[in-house]
Motif scaffolding. Structure first.
Motif, mmCIF file in Angstrom:
data_model
loop_
_atom_site.group_PDB
_atom_site.id
_atom_site.type_symbol
_atom_site.label_atom_id
_atom_site.label_comp_id
_atom_site.label_asym_id
_atom_site.label_seq_id
_atom_site.Cartn_x
_atom_site.Cartn_y
_atom_site.Cartn_z
ATOM 1 N N VAL A 88 -40.536 35.330 -9.623
ATOM 2 C CA VAL A 88 -39.830 36.603 -9.777
ATOM 3 C C VAL A 88 -39.887 37.408 -8.481
ATOM 4 O O VAL A 88 -38.893 37.986 -8.026
ATOM 5 N N GLN A 89 -41.074 37.419 -7.876
ATOM 6 C CA GLN A 89 -41.245 38.163 -6.629
ATOM 7 C C GLN A 89 -40.352 37.585 -5.527
ATOM 8 O O GLN A 89 -39.715 38.325 -4.767
ATOM 9 N N ASP A 91 -37.588 35.903 -5.994
ATOM 10 C CA ASP A 91 -36.198 36.204 -6.349
ATOM 11 C C ASP A 91 -35.842 37.637 -5.955
ATOM 12 O O ASP A 91 -34.766 37.901 -5.414
ATOM 13 N N GLU A 92 -36.762 38.568 -6.233
ATOM 14 C CA GLU A 92 -36.533 39.954 -5.846
ATOM 15 C C GLU A 92 -36.479 40.100 -4.330
ATOM 16 O O GLU A 92 -35.685 40.884 -3.794
ATOM 17 N N GLU A 95 -33.058 39.031 -3.188
ATOM 18 C CA GLU A 95 -32.070 40.082 -3.436
ATOM 19 C C GLU A 95 -32.200 41.220 -2.427
ATOM 20 O O GLU A 95 -31.209 41.772 -1.953
ATOM 21 N N GLU A 96 -33.448 41.573 -2.098
ATOM 22 C CA GLU A 96 -33.665 42.651 -1.138
ATOM 23 C C GLU A 96 -33.185 42.252 0.257
ATOM 24 O O GLU A 96 -32.609 43.075 0.990
ATOM 25 N N THR A 99 -29.494 42.638 0.202
ATOM 26 C CA THR A 99 -29.126 44.053 0.228
ATOM 27 C C THR A 99 -29.267 44.631 1.627
ATOM 28 O O THR A 99 -28.381 45.322 2.132
#
Length: 362
Positions: A88-89, A91-92, A95-96, A99
């Motif tokens: 999860v980390q 994946d985040e 995404e960051e 961004t």
């Protein structure tokens, strides 16, 4: 996933090469002595005891004495939870990274240059949803479809929505049925040439991106009244004025709503020249204090700096200079200008013709 891939994944999750080797081997053996485990994997016997202690500290295995040091894998639920949280980390983090890659290279205050069209499109969609004055938009039919929900919100907010549809490359546009525009746009025109993506919203924000065939791909985000005015003129002269009207939500009878003083003058100058009386509602700002103002009165004079007296409707280029109205109300007389007015009393952002009548009716 084969054994080698599992070891690689565990190393990516924080285990050393020897720890990953020993843990995977122990999963297959179930339980084993330290020496048996060393023989079953690529961990040297001299290192196996340190590796087992480290794996036990991480919660992957447990050790016990049975003539010699033995080990067995722990219930994998805690390991699985740790691995999933790491996933999860990661994946985040991905995404960051995306961004931050899309974010403007320039601080976003007046003018920002961005790398991706998606950033421009998203910003335009956000601004359109909040619009209550005017939206000027140059898009392909596909982009129009995607922006319909946002345009519908702007239309319901009372914004005048002007849309130029253009082909993505050089193919013709398949015309939409009129129902596709109803409740979404105030006026729609077709341009037959590929065109940049342009969105100008409420005189304060603008978004621009070159068309797909352009050699350079970038985007421009504007959050400034004066810079947005530059894009407004580009839109009016190159993308709007000369192209065919395919849909118009307004009728020929009052109330007639204008967001641009020049379009108002184009339509009403012949009427005033013919002796018609025009009563209009003005909504805008005082040019000195920028206080909002609204009033209704009779348009008694039009001023523009065209070089010759018109014999027909004025062209937009003839109105490129100063344009203003004189409006008489019960409370006094006001001079009214358009976007960027400084010489007049009022800058109008909405002019609504409420009455057209013969002067003898006064």
């Amino acid at each position: 996933m084969d054994t080698a891939e599992l070891r690689t994944a565990l190393r990516n999750a924080g285990l050393s090469q020897y720890q990953a080797e020993a843990y995977v081997a122990l999963l297959q053996l179930g339980a084993a002595s330290a020496t048996e485990l060393a023989d079953a994997c690529a961990v040297p016997t001299a290192r196996i005891y340190d590796v087992l202690r480290d794996l036990e500290a991480k919660g992957y295995i447990e050790t016990y004495e049975q003539d010699s040091l033995h080990a067995r894998a722990c219930d994998p639920r805690s390991v699985m939870e740790d691995l999933k949280s790491r996933a999860v980390q990661l994946d985040e983090a991905a995404e960051e990274i995306e961004t931050r890659w899309q974010q403007p290279a320039v601080d976003r205050h007046m003018l920002s240059i961005v790398k991706r069209f998606e950033t421009v499109f998203k910003r335009a969609e956000e601004m359109i949803r909040e619009a209550d004055g005017e939206v000027q938009l140059s898009v392909t039919p596909e982009q129009f479809d995607e922006l319909k929900p946002a345009l519908s919100e702007a239309y319901e907010n009372g914004a005048l929505v002007k849309v130029v549809l253009h082909p993505e490359r050089t193919d013709e546009i398949d015309p939409f049925a009129e129902r596709e525009y109803r409740g979404v746009a105030t006026e729609v025109r077709h341009r037959t040439l590929p065109t940049p993506f342009v969105a100008i919203v409420d005189r304060t924000g603008a978004c621009f991106a070159p068309h797909d065939n352009s050699m350079n791909q970038y985007g421009v985000l504007v959050d400034d009244y004066t810079l947005a005015y530059v894009f407004h003129w580009y839109f009016q002269t190159a993308l709007w004025e000369v192209w065919e009207v395919v849909y118009d939500a307004q009728t020929d009878e009052p109330p007639l709503v204008y967001s641009d003083i020049r379009h108002f003058v184009q339509d009403t100058e012949p009427l005033i020249r013919d002796g018609k009386r025009i009563v209009a509602h003005i909504k805008g700002y005082e040019t000195d204090e920028r206080d909002p103002v609204e009033f209704t009165g009779e348009v008694t004079d039009l001023y523009y700096t065209a070089v010759s007296a018109p014999t027909d409707a004025l062209s937009f280029s003839e109105l490129a200079g100063q344009v203003s109205l004189t409006v008489e109300t019960d409370d006094g007389t006001y001079t009214v200008g358009g976007w960027g007015a400084v010489l007049e009393d009022i800058e109008a952002n909405r002019i609504t013709v409420e009455e057209i009548s013969e002067t003898s009716d006064r």
